[in-house]
Scaffold this active site. Structure first.
Site, PDB file in Angstrom:
ATOM      1  N   ASP A 160      -5.314   3.403  -3.945  1.00  0.00           N
ATOM      2  CA  ASP A 160      -6.146   2.248  -3.887  1.00  0.00           C
ATOM      3  C   ASP A 160      -7.335   2.696  -4.338  1.00  0.00           C
ATOM      4  OD1 ASP A 160      -7.854   0.245  -3.249  1.00  0.00           O
ATOM      5  OD2 ASP A 160      -7.316   0.113  -1.371  1.00  0.00           O
ATOM      6  N   TYR A 196      -8.893  -8.446   3.546  1.00  0.00           N
ATOM      7  CA  TYR A 196      -9.855  -8.829   2.917  1.00  0.00           C
ATOM      8  C   TYR A 196     -10.605  -9.907   3.819  1.00  0.00           C
ATOM      9  CZ  TYR A 196      -8.691  -6.237  -1.325  1.00  0.00           C
ATOM     10  OH  TYR A 196      -8.479  -5.372  -2.139  1.00  0.00           O
TER      11      TYR A 196
END
Length: 373
Positions: free
Chosen positions: A129, A229
């Site tokens: 990531d 998120y």
């Protein structure tokens, strides 16, 4: 399997997509590495270091010729890839929502674009990531930059001449960058508070020794979107949040905003009216300034003074720590490709879960579901 590393050409980009460490690791898998001359200079990596690691060096054209995979930080222009094998993979940051023309150009050219920012936030992909690895150091740098601009000390100091009060630092948005900003400000001795639309971050804030600032009167709004998120909040929540934050901001010396929503402009967190309530000499660092900004009036790479408050933010914060951010970005690349390395084929073979998530183009078409419609 030939892997090419180009020198970054985007304005202000100082990072590089591979380091001597990852070059050695790729060679250990059986790949051949080619690095453009000068690719690592701005990240404090010499050509000789790449050569010692086993890479060949040359011009951009030499490096890309017959490449199976091209690794980048920011996706290179298609013209730069002339000479790469048909269907070659390009793994980099593509900004797919903001740079749709570039994605279309990759499809037309027949390359397979792999968007590293589309890496799914699942356990087995954590080491791949790039958004997390880069945001971590960005949050750290934001605090240091704000501290440098702030005309006073961070920690409380008790001296024979009197006491210097600790700076009050408020972090808005407690993702990876926000958490690192909290930790850094605490290490510097500030009084730290933080807020986020996701109620689950309360414990994370407290675990770092900061004070959580949350709306208590509006229930049932978690703010948690897919993949961890944040999502946009209701008007009711936004109003309550604005009122709470306005009262808190007026007491702060430094405010750092970190809020981003994938595929959309950064949400506005601080208005001009709120800035006017802050003490003269206060500093606001807008980590989202390159995506439209969380702060009204913020300008990338400029210190803007409004109502006696300094507002700042970098267009590419990770690029200000090029050696470390490059090292992490390069490891993300290696972790990604090595996880799918097929020894018999001598190349990576992506699975559906991660492959379909990051793949933007293939066979001359845009194939990613997030970009369709």
């Amino acid at each position: 399997m030939r892997i090419a590393i180009l020198k970054e050409r985007a304005a202000g980009e100082t990072r590089v997509a591979a380091t001597p460490e990852t070059v050695k690791k790729f060679i250990g898998l059986g790949a051949t590495l080619a690095v453009e001359q000068g690719a690592g200079e701005s990240a404090s990596i010499s050509d000789s270091a790449y050569a010692d690691a086993g890479a060949s060096l040359g011009s951009a054209a030499d490096v890309v010729k017959d490449a199976d995979i091209v690794l980048g930080v920011q996706a290179p222009d298609v013209m730069t890839l002339s000479g790469a094998k048909p269907g070659a993979w390009v793994a980099a940051l593509f900004d797919p929502f903001g740079q749709k023309e570039r994605v279309e150009a990759y499809a037309k050219a027949g390359f397979e674009a792999l968007s590293m920012e589309f890496m799914p936030r699942i356990t087995r992909a954590q080491s791949m990531d790039v958004l997390s690895s880069q945001s971590n150091l960005a949050g750290y740098k934001a605090v240091l930059a704000a501290a440098n601009e702030y005309g006073r000390a961070f920690p409380m100091m008790m001296t024979a001449a009197g006491t210097v009060q600790a700076a009050r630092v408020f972090i808005m948005g407690v993702g990876v960058a926000g958490l690192q900003a909290i930790a850094t400000a605490k290490r510097l001795g500030a009084q730290v508070s933080a807020t986020d639309v996701r109620s689950a971050t309360r414990e994370q804030i407290q675990s770092l020794g900061a004070k959580p600032i949350f709306v208590e009167s509006v229930a049932g709004i978690e703010g948690e979107g897919s993949g961890g998120y944040a999502t946009e909040m209701s008007e009711e929540y936004q109003k309550a949040q604005a009122e709470l934050v306005s009262g808190h901001i007026a007491k702060q010396d430094i405010v750092i905003t970190t809020a981003l929503i994938p595929g959309r402009a950064a949400p506005r967190l601080i208005s001009d009216e709120q800035i006017a309530t802050m003490k003269p000499g206060s500093v606001i660092f807008d980590l989202a300034v390159a995506q439209g900004g969380n702060v009204e009036g913020s300008v990338p790479d400029q210190v803007v003074e409004k109502h006696g408050v300094k507002i700042m933010g970098f267009s590419n914060t990770p690029a200000h720590l090029a050696a470390d951010t490059s090292a992490l970005f390069a490891r993300n690349h290696f972790n990604f490709l090595s996880a799918f390395w097929d020894k018999e084929q001598g190349r990576p073979v992506l699975d559906e879960e991660i492959g379909n998530a990051v793949r933007l183009t293939k066979g001359g078409e845009i194939v990613n579901e997030r970009l369709k419609g």
